[in-house]
Design a protein around this motif. Structure first.
Motif, PDB file in Angstrom:
ATOM      1  N   UNK A   9      41.420  41.165  46.505  1.00 27.74           N
ATOM      2  CA  UNK A   9      42.443  41.153  47.565  1.00 27.74           C
ATOM      3  C   UNK A   9      43.296  39.884  47.569  1.00 27.74           C
ATOM      4  N   UNK A  10      42.952  38.913  46.737  1.00 29.28           N
ATOM      5  CA  UNK A  10      43.783  37.712  46.635  1.00 29.28           C
ATOM      6  C   UNK A  10      45.036  37.972  45.798  1.00 29.28           C
ATOM      7  N   UNK A  11      45.108  39.126  45.152  1.00 26.12           N
ATOM      8  CA  UNK A  11      46.288  39.486  44.371  1.00 26.12           C
ATOM      9  C   UNK A  11      47.364  40.028  45.302  1.00 26.12           C
ATOM     10  N   UNK A  12      48.516  39.380  45.405  1.00 25.61           N
ATOM     11  CA  UNK A  12      49.537  39.835  46.359  1.00 25.61           C
ATOM     12  C   UNK A  12      50.194  41.157  45.987  1.00 25.61           C
ATOM     13  N   UNK A  13      50.045  41.619  44.736  1.00 25.59           N
ATOM     14  CA  UNK A  13      50.602  42.924  44.388  1.00 25.59           C
ATOM     15  C   UNK A  13      49.500  43.971  44.201  1.00 25.59           C
ATOM     16  N   UNK A  14      48.294  43.671  44.703  1.00 29.64           N
ATOM     17  CA  UNK A  14      47.184  44.610  44.656  1.00 29.64           C
ATOM     18  C   UNK A  14      46.934  45.235  46.019  1.00 29.64           C
ATOM     19  N   UNK A  15      45.661  45.525  46.309  1.00 34.15           N
ATOM     20  CA  UNK A  15      45.294  46.089  47.607  1.00 34.15           C
ATOM     21  C   UNK A  15      44.397  45.110  48.351  1.00 34.15           C
ATOM     22  N   UNK A  16      44.023  45.489  49.542  1.00 34.87           N
ATOM     23  CA  UNK A  16      43.129  44.649  50.333  1.00 34.87           C
ATOM     24  C   UNK A  16      41.677  45.131  50.251  1.00 34.87           C
ATOM     25  N   UNK A  17      41.341  45.915  49.247  1.00 35.82           N
ATOM     26  CA  UNK A  17      39.949  46.326  49.071  1.00 35.82           C
ATOM     27  C   UNK A  17      39.065  45.084  48.992  1.00 35.82           C
ATOM     28  N   UNK A  18      37.999  45.009  49.802  1.00 36.57           N
ATOM     29  CA  UNK A  18      37.165  43.806  49.812  1.00 36.57           C
ATOM     30  C   UNK A  18      36.409  43.600  48.505  1.00 36.57           C
ATOM     31  N   UNK A  19      36.122  42.353  48.211  1.00 33.43           N
ATOM     32  CA  UNK A  19      35.415  42.002  46.977  1.00 33.43           C
ATOM     33  C   UNK A  19      34.068  42.718  46.899  1.00 33.43           C
ATOM     34  N   UNK A  20      33.375  42.816  48.037  1.00 29.51           N
ATOM     35  CA  UNK A  20      32.070  43.481  48.052  1.00 29.51           C
ATOM     36  C   UNK A  20      32.179  44.941  47.610  1.00 29.51           C
ATOM     37  N   UNK A  21      33.302  45.586  47.921  1.00 26.25           N
ATOM     38  CA  UNK A  21      33.485  46.983  47.543  1.00 26.25           C
ATOM     39  C   UNK A  21      33.608  47.132  46.028  1.00 26.25           C
ATOM     40  N   UNK A  22      34.229  46.146  45.385  1.00 28.16           N
ATOM     41  CA  UNK A  22      34.299  46.157  43.920  1.00 28.16           C
ATOM     42  C   UNK A  22      32.895  46.055  43.323  1.00 28.16           C
ATOM     43  N   UNK A  23      32.084  45.185  43.898  1.00 27.64           N
ATOM     44  CA  UNK A  23      30.730  44.998  43.378  1.00 27.64           C
ATOM     45  C   UNK A  23      29.909  46.270  43.550  1.00 27.64           C
ATOM     46  N   UNK A  24      29.995  46.887  44.713  1.00 27.93           N
ATOM     47  CA  UNK A  24      29.242  48.110  44.964  1.00 27.93           C
ATOM     48  C   UNK A  24      29.659  49.223  43.991  1.00 27.93           C
ATOM     49  N   UNK A  25      30.957  49.340  43.746  1.00 25.46           N
ATOM     50  CA  UNK A  25      31.439  50.358  42.809  1.00 25.46           C
ATOM     51  C   UNK A  25      30.971  50.043  41.390  1.00 25.46           C
ATOM     52  N   UNK A  26      30.979  48.775  41.018  1.00 27.93           N
ATOM     53  CA  UNK A  26      30.506  48.378  39.685  1.00 27.93           C
ATOM     54  C   UNK A  26      29.036  48.749  39.503  1.00 27.93           C
ATOM     55  N   UNK A  27      28.244  48.557  40.542  1.00 28.57           N
ATOM     56  CA  UNK A  27      26.833  48.932  40.484  1.00 28.57           C
ATOM     57  C   UNK A  27      26.683  50.441  40.314  1.00 28.57           C
ATOM     58  N   UNK A  28      27.487  51.205  41.031  1.00 26.88           N
ATOM     59  CA  UNK A  28      27.439  52.665  40.918  1.00 26.88           C
ATOM     60  C   UNK A  28      27.794  53.121  39.507  1.00 26.88           C
ATOM     61  N   UNK A  29      28.702  52.398  38.871  1.00 27.12           N
ATOM     62  CA  UNK A  29      29.132  52.759  37.521  1.00 27.12           C
ATOM     63  C   UNK A  29      28.170  52.274  36.438  1.00 27.12           C
ATOM     64  N   UNK A  30      27.183  51.481  36.835  1.00 30.61           N
ATOM     65  CA  UNK A  30      26.183  51.027  35.879  1.00 30.61           C
ATOM     66  C   UNK A  30      26.497  49.723  35.170  1.00 30.61           C
ATOM     67  N   UNK A  31      27.467  48.962  35.685  1.00 29.15           N
ATOM     68  CA  UNK A  31      27.775  47.679  35.059  1.00 29.15           C
ATOM     69  C   UNK A  31      26.692  46.652  35.381  1.00 29.15           C
ATOM     70  N   UNK A  32      26.319  45.893  34.364  1.00 27.36           N
ATOM     71  CA  UNK A  32      25.363  44.803  34.570  1.00 27.36           C
ATOM     72  C   UNK A  32      26.048  43.453  34.793  1.00 27.36           C
ATOM     73  N   UNK A  33      27.358  43.395  34.446  1.00 25.65           N
ATOM     74  CA  UNK A  33      28.088  42.134  34.555  1.00 25.65           C
ATOM     75  C   UNK A  33      29.555  42.430  34.832  1.00 25.65           C
ATOM     76  N   UNK A  34      30.144  41.635  35.722  1.00 22.67           N
ATOM     77  CA  UNK A  34      31.571  41.762  36.012  1.00 22.67           C
ATOM     78  C   UNK A  34      32.188  40.373  36.156  1.00 22.67           C
TER      79      UNK A  34
END
Length: 267
Positions: A9-34
């Motif tokens: 969300x610190x990207x001014x041309x992105x969205x305000x999706x919270x950082x925690x939401x990215x992490x949760x989605x990464x876990x759902x997708x099976x990523x071990x590192x981001x």
């Protein structure tokens, strides 16, 4: 599995999706590192040529950005490896300002990407991936589309060789970004010699390539940055290809993965 190119969300041309939401989605997708690799503040004295001047975060936000990433690192410790990173712009004419920035803030980074978004033409700068219209205006000013490609690859090569100090990013971002609008502005030249020169420079330097899936979601691109033949040449040269979603919103995590045969084959 690693996603080495994620915005916040610190990207001014992105969205305000919270950082925690990215992490949760990464876990759902099976990523071990981001790696969170927000657009680093542009160098001192450089004026963002985009109409909204929203290409990067403000330098006043850096401390807060680092703090937020450190917080999620603590919350998700043991569940997923989270890297503090930045996507740093290489801008011809502002190399020393960029080096000074990295000298000051590089010690806080676990990961980083070096990208070219802005091209210098005379006394002006253009953001080559801003829009099809801007790209068309660049082609007209440069004389033809091929000249824009040549300028991009020349600047990319400069970014690889320029000494930005001990904290210079070692991963080259979306190395064929100039093809973002190629379905509207096609070129016959595959720029094989230029691309091979870039790959060999990356190999000599011991750098990595951002194997970026965002191009698949761009209607005038529909391919990875870099495309299959370039990725295969990189693999032959034993250059590490690090998948990057280049997500600017949570739903974009994992984009392009199903379309990347080289990535899937090596997993």
């Amino acid at each position: 599995m690693k996603d080495g190119h994620i915005h916040t969300p610190f990207c001014p041309h992105g969205t305000q999706d919270p950082i925690e939401a990215y992490v949760e989605k990464a876990l759902l997708l099976g990523f071990q590192e981001i790696s969170f690799t927000e657009h680093a503040p542009l160098p001192a004295g450089f004026i963002d040529p985009t109409p909204e001047r929203d290409s990067s975060m403000d330098i006043k936000q850096l401390e807060d950005y680092f703090g937020k990433i450190n917080k999620v690192k603590s919350v998700y410790s043991g569940k997923i490896k989270i890297n503090t990173g930045l996507e740093v712009d290489f801008i011809e004419g502002f190399e020393e300002e960029t080096k000074k920035f990295l000298d000051q803030y590089g010690k806080y980074l676990d990961d980083a990407i070096l990208s070219v978004h802005f091209l210098k033409f005379g006394n002006r700068y253009d953001c080559l991936d801003y829009s099809p219209d801007v790209f068309g205006q660049m082609a007209e000013a440069y004389g033809n589309i091929d000249e824009v490609y040549q300028a991009y690859f020349k600047t990319l090569l400069q970014s690889i060789y320029y000494d930005l100090g001990p904290y210079k990013p070692k991963r080259i971002g979306h190395m064929t970004l100039v093809k973002k609008f190629h379905k509207k502005y096609p070129v016959k030249n595959a720029f094989v010699n230029e691309i091979m020169e870039i790959l060999k420079a990356i190999k000599v330097k011991g750098y990595e390539i951002d194997y970026n899936g965002a191009g698949f979601s761009k209607p005038l691109c529909k391919e990875a940055y870099p495309p299959d033949w370039v990725a295969e040449k990189a693999e032959e040269l034993k250059i590490p290809l690090i998948y990057g979603s280049d997500a600017h919103q949570v739903k974009e995590l994992g984009q392009g993965l199903s379309m990347m045969p080289l990535w899937k084959r090596n997993r």
